[in-house]
Scaffold this active site. Structure first.
Site, short mmCIF file in Angstrom:
data_model
loop_
_atom_site.label_atom_id
_atom_site.label_comp_id
_atom_site.label_asym_id
_atom_site.label_seq_id
_atom_site.Cartn_x
_atom_site.Cartn_y
_atom_site.Cartn_z
CB ILE A 123 42.63 22.72 42.99
CG1 ILE A 123 42.21 24.17 43.11
CG2 ILE A 123 41.62 21.97 42.21
CD1 ILE A 123 42.06 24.80 41.69
CE LYS A 143 48.87 16.31 48.71
NZ LYS A 143 49.31 16.47 49.96
N GLY A 144 50.17 16.40 42.39
CA GLY A 144 50.32 15.12 41.89
C GLY A 144 51.97 15.07 41.81
CB SER A 145 54.28 12.50 40.52
OG SER A 145 53.80 12.69 39.23
N GLY A 170 53.45 18.44 39.94
CA GLY A 170 53.07 19.74 40.12
C GLY A 170 51.86 19.86 41.26
CE LYS A 177 49.54 20.63 36.25
NZ LYS A 177 49.50 19.56 35.26
CG ASP A 188 47.84 10.55 33.16
OD1 ASP A 188 47.56 9.15 33.18
OD2 ASP A 188 48.16 11.42 33.92
#
Length: 329
Positions: free
Chosen positions: A22, A24-26, A28, A44, A141
């Site tokens: 779905i 992606k980030g820094s 997970g 996650k 955030d």
């Protein structure tokens, strides 16, 4: 805390197939999955090669401490992979993010009333965090990509990897957030407060009304705050509005002025002058106290009165005028 077996999560996501990715980030990656009981979930998982699992650990710990609320993404439990890294299992939000709703060319723009609803739903979620016992929680955030939409297009706050409680040991917590949404005053650990979330929420309001990217290097000023706030101060509210959405002058204008005035207060440089999330929720609830459909129904009923006497006509005009003033004041 509900514990899921690794084998079930692996099967649910078809071995964490790229087709089920779905986002992606820094810290997970999030995969969609279907559990053995048929429930659709989002899982996650720590990004491959990343050694620091503290953000996912922090998110699991924080979510497990919160009471279930319709304005926060529902936490379902945790699992562990073969290396004993923690996974977080949450409800699946099928309609994506607020950012996608606002900026994707394939998505029809939301109505003004829907934007007010989303603003109130997010505000309620942040207020819940700030009112957490025994210590308030700061999200740190808040942004449109961390606001998810369920099957009814209702908004829920998500991604608590950077969230922290206002505890005494936060002098060691380095500032964190996303450029454009991040409070410029939050530059040292001692500056941590709920007002940094208020600033970020104000930026989301500006984005929600204008549909402009928060940081856009193609425009001047680059920052949405630097662009929108001077226009709001000059009373040029309509210039900030998303031109794709049709405006009902009397009814929508009230909500737009409310949201933009609130946003300008949220991003004030002086933190003490920013409203609390409780005040924000109260202001938004006041703004929608007279639903547009109800006002429209009453107005049409008055206009359709069959009597034609001069007295009734005069009363009809007075009542209609008062209704319009009531929703635009």
């Amino acid at each position: 805390m509900n514990e899921f077996e690794w084998e079930e999560l692996e099967a649910a996501t078809e071995n964490f197939s790229p087709w089920n990715l779905i986002s992606k980030g820094s810290h997970g990656r999030v995969y969609r999955g279907i559990l053995n009981n048929g429930k659709h979930v989002a899982i996650k998982k720590q990004s491959s090669g990343l050694q620091d699992s503290s953000k996912i650990e922090n998110e699991a710990r924080l979510l497990s401490s919160l009471h279930r609320n319709s304005c926060l993404v529902e936490f379902l439990g945790v699992g562990h992979d073969g290396s004993n890294n923690k996974l977080v299992v949450m409800e699946h939000m099928p309609n994506g993010t607020l950012h996608e709703l606002l900026h994707s060319p394939a998505m029809p723009p939301p109505t003004w009333r829907k934007r007010v609803d989303i603003a109130l739903q997010v505000a309620n979620g942040v207020r819940l965090l700030h009112g957490s016992n025994p210590v308030p929680i700061v999200h740190r955030d808040i942004k449109s990509t961390n606001i998810l939409l369920d099957s009814n297009w209702d908004a829920k706050l998500a991604d608590f990897g950077l969230s922290v409680s206002l505890a005494s040991d936060n002098d060691a917590t380095l500032p964190a957030g996303t450029i454009g949404y991040l409070d410029p005053n939050y530059n040292t650990p001692c500056k941590l407060s709920t007002k940094i979330d208020v600033f970020s929420y104000g930026v989301v309001l500006l984005e929600l009304i204008s549909c402009r990217e928060v940081m856009d290097v193609r425009r001047s000023p680059t920052s949405i705050v630097d662009w929108a706030v001077p226009l709001i101060k000059q009373g040029r509210f309509l210039e900030v509005c998303d031109k794709r959405t049709r405006l009902q002058p009397h009814l929508d204008r009230k909500n737009i002025i409310c949201l933009l005035s609130l946003a300008a207060r949220c991003v004030l440089p002086v933190e003490s002058l920013r409203p609390s999330m409780g005040e924000i929720v109260a202001t938004l609830e006041q703004s929608i106290r007279f639903p547009l459909t109800t006002v429209g129904f009453i107005r049409r009923a008055i206009l359709n009165t069959t009597s034609s006497t001069a007295v009734v006509k005069k009363c009809r005009r007075i009542i209609v005028k008062k209704l319009v003033l009531m929703v635009t004041s």
